[in-house]
Design a protein around this motif. Structure first.
Motif, PDB file in Angstrom:
ATOM      1  N   THR A 192       0.834  -1.204   0.000  1.00  0.00           N
ATOM      2  CA  THR A 192       0.000   0.000   0.000  1.00  0.00           C
ATOM      3  C   THR A 192       0.864   1.248   0.000  1.00  0.00           C
ATOM      4  O   THR A 192       1.757   1.386   0.831  1.00  0.00           O
ATOM      5  CB  THR A 192      -0.878   0.004   1.276  1.00  0.00           C
ATOM      6  OG1 THR A 192      -1.835  -1.042   1.164  1.00  0.00           O
ATOM      7  CG2 THR A 192      -1.619   1.315   1.451  1.00  0.00           C
ATOM      8  N   LEU A 243      -0.038   5.133   0.253  1.00  0.00           N
ATOM      9  CA  LEU A 243      -1.150   6.084   0.412  1.00  0.00           C
ATOM     10  C   LEU A 243      -0.813   7.463  -0.159  1.00  0.00           C
ATOM     11  O   LEU A 243      -1.612   8.387  -0.049  1.00  0.00           O
ATOM     12  CB  LEU A 243      -1.540   6.206   1.879  1.00  0.00           C
ATOM     13  CG  LEU A 243      -2.597   5.211   2.388  1.00  0.00           C
ATOM     14  CD1 LEU A 243      -2.786   5.307   3.886  1.00  0.00           C
ATOM     15  CD2 LEU A 243      -3.935   5.398   1.679  1.00  0.00           C
ATOM     16  N   GLY A 302      -0.714   5.609  -4.558  1.00  0.00           N
ATOM     17  CA  GLY A 302      -1.575   4.475  -4.937  1.00  0.00           C
ATOM     18  C   GLY A 302      -0.871   3.518  -5.888  1.00  0.00           C
ATOM     19  O   GLY A 302      -1.434   2.509  -6.292  1.00  0.00           O
ATOM     20  N   LEU A 361      -2.348   1.000  -8.639  1.00  0.00           N
ATOM     21  CA  LEU A 361      -3.301   1.658  -9.540  1.00  0.00           C
ATOM     22  C   LEU A 361      -3.067   1.218 -10.989  1.00  0.00           C
ATOM     23  O   LEU A 361      -4.025   0.909 -11.716  1.00  0.00           O
ATOM     24  CB  LEU A 361      -3.160   3.182  -9.397  1.00  0.00           C
ATOM     25  CG  LEU A 361      -4.070   3.988 -10.312  1.00  0.00           C
ATOM     26  CD1 LEU A 361      -5.534   3.763  -9.976  1.00  0.00           C
ATOM     27  CD2 LEU A 361      -3.731   5.481 -10.226  1.00  0.00           C
ATOM     28  N   ASN A 404      -6.014  -3.178  -1.082  1.00  0.00           N
ATOM     29  CA  ASN A 404      -5.013  -2.114  -1.127  1.00  0.00           C
ATOM     30  C   ASN A 404      -5.685  -0.747  -0.987  1.00  0.00           C
ATOM     31  O   ASN A 404      -6.424  -0.316  -1.876  1.00  0.00           O
ATOM     32  CB  ASN A 404      -4.274  -2.218  -2.465  1.00  0.00           C
ATOM     33  CG  ASN A 404      -2.978  -1.481  -2.427  1.00  0.00           C
ATOM     34  OD1 ASN A 404      -2.884  -0.404  -1.842  1.00  0.00           O
ATOM     35  ND2 ASN A 404      -1.956  -2.049  -3.040  1.00  0.00           N
ATOM     36  N   LYS A 405      -5.396  -0.097   0.139  1.00  0.00           N
ATOM     37  CA  LYS A 405      -6.079   1.174   0.422  1.00  0.00           C
ATOM     38  C   LYS A 405      -5.612   2.307  -0.478  1.00  0.00           C
ATOM     39  O   LYS A 405      -6.362   3.245  -0.736  1.00  0.00           O
ATOM     40  CB  LYS A 405      -5.855   1.559   1.893  1.00  0.00           C
ATOM     41  CG  LYS A 405      -6.648   0.698   2.837  1.00  0.00           C
ATOM     42  CD  LYS A 405      -6.022   0.631   4.194  1.00  0.00           C
ATOM     43  CE  LYS A 405      -4.909  -0.366   4.201  1.00  0.00           C
ATOM     44  NZ  LYS A 405      -4.432  -0.770   5.517  1.00  0.00           N
ATOM     45  N   GLY A 406      -4.354   2.227  -0.967  1.00  0.00           N
ATOM     46  CA  GLY A 406      -3.805   3.337  -1.761  1.00  0.00           C
ATOM     47  C   GLY A 406      -4.698   3.703  -2.941  1.00  0.00           C
ATOM     48  O   GLY A 406      -5.261   4.802  -2.993  1.00  0.00           O
ATOM     49  N   PRO A 407      -4.852   2.796  -3.920  1.00  0.00           N
ATOM     50  CA  PRO A 407      -5.633   3.159  -5.098  1.00  0.00           C
ATOM     51  C   PRO A 407      -7.093   3.471  -4.779  1.00  0.00           C
ATOM     52  O   PRO A 407      -7.699   4.348  -5.410  1.00  0.00           O
ATOM     53  CB  PRO A 407      -5.529   1.915  -6.000  1.00  0.00           C
ATOM     54  CG  PRO A 407      -5.035   0.817  -5.127  1.00  0.00           C
ATOM     55  CD  PRO A 407      -4.262   1.441  -4.020  1.00  0.00           C
ATOM     56  N   LEU A 410      -7.291   6.962  -3.050  1.00  0.00           N
ATOM     57  CA  LEU A 410      -6.845   8.098  -3.862  1.00  0.00           C
ATOM     58  C   LEU A 410      -7.563   8.221  -5.201  1.00  0.00           C
ATOM     59  O   LEU A 410      -7.673   9.309  -5.746  1.00  0.00           O
ATOM     60  CB  LEU A 410      -5.332   7.995  -4.119  1.00  0.00           C
ATOM     61  CG  LEU A 410      -4.444   7.935  -2.867  1.00  0.00           C
ATOM     62  CD1 LEU A 410      -2.997   7.707  -3.244  1.00  0.00           C
ATOM     63  CD2 LEU A 410      -4.577   9.208  -2.050  1.00  0.00           C
ATOM     64  N   HIS A 411      -8.036   7.098  -5.760  1.00  0.00           N
ATOM     65  CA  HIS A 411      -8.515   7.145  -7.156  1.00  0.00           C
ATOM     66  C   HIS A 411      -9.837   6.423  -7.382  1.00  0.00           C
ATOM     67  O   HIS A 411     -10.121   6.014  -8.506  1.00  0.00           O
ATOM     68  CB  HIS A 411      -7.449   6.540  -8.084  1.00  0.00           C
ATOM     69  CG  HIS A 411      -6.149   7.271  -8.044  1.00  0.00           C
ATOM     70  ND1 HIS A 411      -5.962   8.479  -8.683  1.00  0.00           N
ATOM     71  CD2 HIS A 411      -4.985   6.990  -7.409  1.00  0.00           C
ATOM     72  CE1 HIS A 411      -4.728   8.900  -8.454  1.00  0.00           C
ATOM     73  NE2 HIS A 411      -4.118   8.025  -7.678  1.00  0.00           N
ATOM     74  N   THR A 421     -10.403  -3.197   2.344  1.00  0.00           N
ATOM     75  CA  THR A 421      -9.678  -1.936   2.589  1.00  0.00           C
ATOM     76  C   THR A 421     -10.118  -1.303   3.910  1.00  0.00           C
ATOM     77  O   THR A 421      -9.421  -0.458   4.449  1.00  0.00           O
ATOM     78  CB  THR A 421      -9.885  -0.919   1.445  1.00  0.00           C
ATOM     79  OG1 THR A 421     -11.283  -0.675   1.288  1.00  0.00           O
ATOM     80  CG2 THR A 421      -9.307  -1.431   0.141  1.00  0.00           C
TER      81      THR A 421
END
Ligand code: HSE
Length: 342
Positions: free
Chosen positions: A101, A103, A106, A110, A127-130, A133-134, A154
């Motif tokens: 991840t 943050l 992403g 992504l 996965n919290k990133g994508p 964020l997106h 997530t």
């Protein structure tokens, strides 16, 4: 019976938790739910990349990682494929995006999710990133391509949270969401109340697989802030960013603060909140001293809790694991079974 062929992008705690579930309950999933689930490919930066169109034995995958830390000992007709080739050229119909991840960007998750969608493959991710964020772009593309995106894990790992809000509470008019959204910090606070030092409690949370690869994300509240953004955007149609969340972590809390709260029959909890203020949705993450009588005060260890305040049902609260190998692995199964039901 429907067969699902999965490519796992990443084979850390979550992927291994999922493989363990498949090893122990694969027969049940097939015989009772009609879902024949096969891991056909794994691509992990450190452990290696393998592909067998007919699928691997989950137990052998687990044993290889336990014994050697790598997948080199697994017999596979194809190996060393790049992540991109694993997503596009294997016979997988569902991609599990479970790489690390980030943050801030992403990435690379992504890019992997976009690639999967462009090739007509469903995506399940923890996965919290994508997602934080997106999400608006991802869901627009998914709808356009008729692709399913599962992101249950997530928030609150496998405990129903997102799907509960999105599906079962969809018409209930959610006005506020509040909860304990980070297992690591809740574990640390609980252990400190029991006399542990901050450093020991954090080390234990890392050992148990709750903490992020860089635990700063947990203790400074970024992980919980990401979950606040995810809940606001997925459930309340907002487009909050990480920067919109008023965020304070737990690193400023001293053992004295914790003792003082205990003496007053109170407890510190890191609370994430999404609420309507003057017609705008605001997100925050901050330590709050709660009286013992507050429902969230009794939620200890890595357990998470989430209260939806709705117009039609009042408060609806779900309490359950918020992190962990099997717990997060289960969220991927829940997402996959949602695709299966469709
Ligand atoms: N690091 C996270 C936590 C993992 O402690 O809650 C689950 O998102």
């Amino acid at each position: 019976m429907k067969t699902y062929r999965l490519a796992l992008i990443g084979f850390g705690n979550v992927g291994q938790g999922f493989a363990q579930i498949l090893h122990e309950h694969g027969d049940y999933l097939a015989s009772t739910l009609g879902a024949d689930i096969k891991i056909v490919a794994i691509n992990d930066l450190l452990k290696g990349s393998i592909y067998n169109p007919d699928g691997f034995s989950p137990n052998e995958l687990l044993k290889a990682v336990q014994n050697y830390g790598k997948l080199d000992s697994i017999t596979a007709p194809h190996r060393d494929w790049s992540t991109e080739k694993t997503i596009t050229d294997t016979n997988a119909d569902v991609i599990f995006e479970i790489s690390y991840t980030d943050l801030k960007t992403g990435e690379p998750a992504l890019t992997y999710i976009n690639l999967a969608m462009e090739h007509g493959k469903h995506v399940c991710t923890t996965n919290k990133g994508p997602i934080a964020l997106h999400y608006p772009e991802i869901i627009a593309k998914a709808r356009n391509k008729n692709i399913e995106i599962g992101a249950e894990g997530t928030v609150m790992s496998g405990t129903p949270s997102i799907r509960l809000g999105l599906e079962l509470l969809a018409g209930s008019i959610i006005n506020k969401v509040q909860g304990i959204l980070n297992g690591t910090t809740n574990y640390i606070l609980t252990q400190m109340e029991n006399g542990a030092t901050y450093d020991d409690a954090l080390a234990q949370a890392q050992e148990k697989g709750y903490a992020e690869a860089d635990p700063t994300g947990d203790v400074e509240g970024f992980d919980a802030a990401g979950k606040v953004v995810i809940l606001a955007n997925l459930l309340m149609g907002q487009s909050l960013t990480m920067a919109d969340v008023d965020r304070t972590g737990i690193t400023g809390l001293t053992p004295e603060d914790i003792k003082e709260a205990q003496a007053a029959n109170e407890r510190w909890k890191l609370i994430g909140t999404i609420e309507l203020v003057d017609g705008h949705v605001k997100g925050s993450v901050k330590p709050i001293r709660l009286p013992m009588s507050h429902p969230l005060a009794s939620v200890g260890g890595a357990t998470n809790a989430l209260t939806y305040t709705t117009e039609l049902l009042g408060d609806v609260t779900v309490i359950g694991p918020g992190a962990g190998r099997i717990e997060t692995g289960y969220s991927l199964l829940a997402d996959l079974l949602a695709i299966h039901r469709k």
